[in-house]
Motif scaffolding. Structure first.
Motif, PDB file in Angstrom:
ATOM      1  N   TYR A  94      76.703  -6.585  -8.712  1.00 48.19           N
ATOM      2  CA  TYR A  94      76.267  -6.649 -10.146  1.00 48.19           C
ATOM      3  C   TYR A  94      75.847  -8.231 -10.664  1.00 48.19           C
ATOM      4  N   ALA A 144      72.627   1.185 -12.208  1.00 48.19           N
ATOM      5  CA  ALA A 144      73.813   2.059 -12.444  1.00 48.19           C
ATOM      6  C   ALA A 144      74.015   3.119 -11.322  1.00 48.19           C
ATOM      7  N   TRP A 174      72.390   3.157  -8.488  1.00 46.12           N
ATOM      8  CA  TRP A 174      72.897   2.533  -7.215  1.00 46.12           C
ATOM      9  C   TRP A 174      74.314   2.239  -7.151  1.00 46.12           C
ATOM     10  N   SER A 175      74.994   1.780  -8.162  1.00 45.24           N
ATOM     11  CA  SER A 175      76.289   1.427  -8.231  1.00 45.24           C
ATOM     12  C   SER A 175      77.317   2.575  -7.896  1.00 45.24           C
ATOM     13  N   ARG A 176      76.685   3.828  -8.296  1.00 47.85           N
ATOM     14  CA  ARG A 176      77.379   5.179  -8.155  1.00 47.85           C
ATOM     15  C   ARG A 176      77.386   5.586  -6.619  1.00 47.85           C
ATOM     16  N   ASP A 212      82.986   6.724 -11.866  1.00 49.04           N
ATOM     17  CA  ASP A 212      82.802   6.583 -10.530  1.00 49.04           C
ATOM     18  C   ASP A 212      83.470   5.213  -9.946  1.00 49.04           C
TER      19      ASP A 212
END
Lengths: 302, 391
Positions: free
Chosen positions: A261, B382, B384-386, A75
């Motif tokens: 992040y 992860a 959420w990032s996607r 992604d």
């Protein structure tokens, strides 16, 4: 001049450079090392804060490997590609709009040059964020952009510009960064020796041919410098798209992922790994830029 | 990891490319937790004189009324200094590393409190300085995140539901569809948003499918929720933000997953002239499926003015002070006096938004975001990032 005097002079000049070197070490090398220590470090299991690994022997590459997996074929790869597209299109927009402006100010404008330069610097007076917020108002359904376009009958119905479409983001990037593009280009165009252009015309070339074969090649170093100055910050941008689309997943750029992040997650190593990856990418671009400028310089000297 | 409107406001004030991203890293480099001075592990003694200050507070930007602060300064003859943070994670990182020293943590996310206690960042409270604790809603006197409220007092509370434009979609229709409203909002493409928080958004998808164990680490359930939320990108061109408090009153957004408090503050501050609060509507799931969250205040273990810090907490638990604060921040305090009838009667909340004030039942049976542990957080982040990357 004796060797001693020469050596003494070298020392003096080195002394002058020292503050700059200290500055670079303190604010560039150390922070980058800190980013690496976070990227290859661990997290506090309780408070989820970064535990940087200062000793390279303790480095753990798991986070970086996971990021690489997601970048190549995952992604995050799509986000990188999208970021490249946006930056590329925005750069093309900057060139299309900025080059004629810089050219006019540098080569054509005589008396109005001072005024035009002042106008070019004017956007710097207002914070970038304020300018983006102003655009969100202008681009609203009942905002002035839609009203003007409808008045000229270019649009039948108001368009939802803030809908998360890529053109809005690209327009925002062009608008935001174009002053950074025009100024270096202007200074390079202004330095071109007018006699070379006159010589081109004297030798019978048309205005266009003179531009194409004389002015344009001579302005390549300036064009490169202006491009680098604009695209480097564009690659790290995360607020232009957030503001102009109210946070649409369709236009997320790599800067947004880094922000998430590092500021909102329990995995600062992932954010730091993304920072390193982006830096590596920009470094490659920089190397290409330096080589291209050197080549252009050699050709210009020939 | 909770984000909020306050965070958004604060974030708006900051600008920086990677420089901005570098700040937390450098803060994180201050060393391991526990680098600060002496730490209070037992409650302070009774009857101590307040210190001379200054009282140092950490809080989200614009999340406490300046008048309330000024009143405290006047009453105790001290100066109050507020440092702001953008995210709960950021506050913890700064406090743990010693980069930020403070006496009061004004707005702790409840799912971090356990770790803050275990990590030795908070000191147990001495209730003798907190007579106003008696004003606290009974549901918050022994909260799930801090047994017996030994280390914290509640600040504000709110539930997660759907805020919508009642002039564009029939409230009865929203009530009939529940969370499906968001997935069915194809007629409102581009005018639909979900809260910019991984726990909130994925939980919504779980609740829609009838899953009430919202703290599960069952990958199948989480993956299904993630897939459902990703679906929203194409279905309704979903936006991810915490701007519903102004975007719904202003009409930019028609349907949004929203914190109840945001609609109260939106009704007061963001309705265009000539538009009444009747255009706003709020729906929330029935008690037992309704997520009710709160922020809490605590005194830090290395506070230099612990007595003053206690007095400040007590100040904020005073009914009148709290009302004043509510009228400014728009987030309901967890005090018994300020119930729905009171805040509606006093004109703070329009009658049609009565359900923005969670009832005692809602709170008692409320679902909570419990800590998921490092692995659980990593899974959610992860995903959420996607999702935010476009699915």
């Amino acid at each position: 001049m004796t060797a001693t005097v020469r050596r003494a002079r070298t020392t003096v000049w080195a002394g002058f450079a020292a503050p700059g070197i200290v500055w670079l070490v303190a604010f560039f090398v150390v922070p980058i090392y800190a980013v690496m220590a976070v990227a290859f470090g661990s997290i506090d299991p309780l408070l989820r804060t970064a535990r940087p690994a200062w000793n390279p022997l303790d480095w753990d590459v798991a986070a970086m490997r996971a990021v690489l997996d997601r970048v190549f074929g995952g992604d995050l790869g799509r986000v990188f590609v999208r970021t490249f597209w946006f930056v590329g299109l925005a750069l093309a927009g900057c060139i299309a709009i900025g080059y004629p402006v810089a050219y006019h100010v540098a080569r054509k404008a005589q008396r109005s040059r001072g005024t035009l330069l002042a106008l070019l610097v004017l956007p710097f007076w207002i914070s970038y964020l304020m300018r983006m917020l102003a655009w969100t108002n202008l681009l609203q359904q009942d905002g002035y952009v839609n009203r003007v376009l409808q008045w000229f009958q270019i649009l039948d119905a108001p368009r939802n510009w803030l809908d998360g479409d890529w053109p809005t983001v690209v327009i925002g990037l062009v608008y935001g960064y174009i002053p950074f593009f025009i100024l270096p280009l202007y200074s390079s165009l202004e330095r071109i020796d007018g006699r070379l252009i006159e010589a081109g015309r004297d030798l019978g070339a048309s205005a266009f041919r003179t531009f194409w074969h004389v002015t344009l090649p001579l302005s390549v170093p300036g064009l490169m410098a202006a491009s680098v100055v604009t695209i480097l910050p564009m690659f790290g941008d995360y607020y232009t798209n957030s503001y102009l689309t109210s946070g649409s997943p369709r236009v997320e750029m790599i800067g947004n992922q880094i922000e998430f992040y590092l500021r909102g997650s329990s995995q600062p190593q992932t954010g730091a790994s993304l920072v390193l990856l982006l830096m590596l990418l920009l470094f490659v671009l920089m190397v290409y830029y330096l080589r291209a400028t050197m080549r252009a310089q050699r050709e210009a000297e020939r | 990891m909770r984000t909020s409107r306050r965070q958004f406001l604060a974030r708006s004030a900051r600008l920086g490319v990677l420089l901005g991203a570098g700040v937390p890293i450098l803060n994180a480099c201050g060393g391991d937790s526990g680098s600060s001075g002496s730490k209070q592990t037992d409650p302070i003694a009774d009857g101590l004189e307040p210190e001379r200050g200054p009282l140092r507070i950490v809080n989200y930007a614009d999340y406490v009324s300046p008048d309330v602060i000024a009143d405290f300064e006047r009453e105790f003859g001290v100066k109050v200094e507020i440092s702001t943070f953008d995210t709960d994670t950021e506050a913890i990182a700064k406090l743990a590393s010693g980069a930020l020293k403070a006496d009061v943590h004004h707005s702790m996310a409840t799912n971090s409190i356990g770790n803050l206690i275990q990590g030795g960042l908070l000191q147990p409270l001495n209730r003798s300085y907190l007579p106003n604790f008696a004003n606290v809603l009974p549901a918050f006197t022994d909260p799930w995140y801090d047994a017996g409220a030994a280390y914290s007092v509640p600040y504000t509370f709110f539930g997660t539901g759907i805020g919508f434009r009642a002039d564009r979609i029939d409230p009865a229709e929203v009530a009939a569809q529940g969370w499906d409203t968001i997935w069915n909002a194809t007629a409102f493409k581009g005018e639909v948003s979900v809260i910019d928080d991984e726990r909130e958004a994925f939980t919504m998808a779980m609740l829609r499918k009838g899953v009430t164990d919202i703290n599960t680490l069952d990958r199948e359930i989480i993956d299904a929720a993630v897939a459902d939320v990703i679906e929203l990108i194409d279905l309704v061109n979903v936006k991810v933000n915490i701007e519903g408090y102004k975007d719904i009153p202003e009409g930019i957004t028609s349907i949004a997953q929203l914190w109840s408090a945001d609609l109260i503050s939106g009704a007061t501050n963001y309705l265009p002239e000539g538009t009444g609060p009747e255009v706003l509507g709020f729906w929330h799931p029935p008690a037992g499926q309704y997520v009710v969250s709160n922020d809490a205040m605590g005194v830090l273990a290395d506070a230099e003015s612990p007595v003053l810090a206690h007095l400040y907490l007590n100040h904020l638990l005073d009914n009148d002070v709290s009302e004043k604060n509510f009228s400014w921040v728009g987030y309901l305090p967890a005090l018994a006096k300020l119930d729905a009838d009171y805040v509606i009667g006093a004109g703070y909340v329009p009658e049609n938004l009565r359900n923005c004030v969670p009832t005692n039942d809602d709170i008692a049976q409320g679902l909570r975001f419990e800590p998921l542990g490092p692995e659980g957080d990593a899974i959610y982040e992860a995903a959420w990032s996607r999702f935010t990357a476009g699915g």
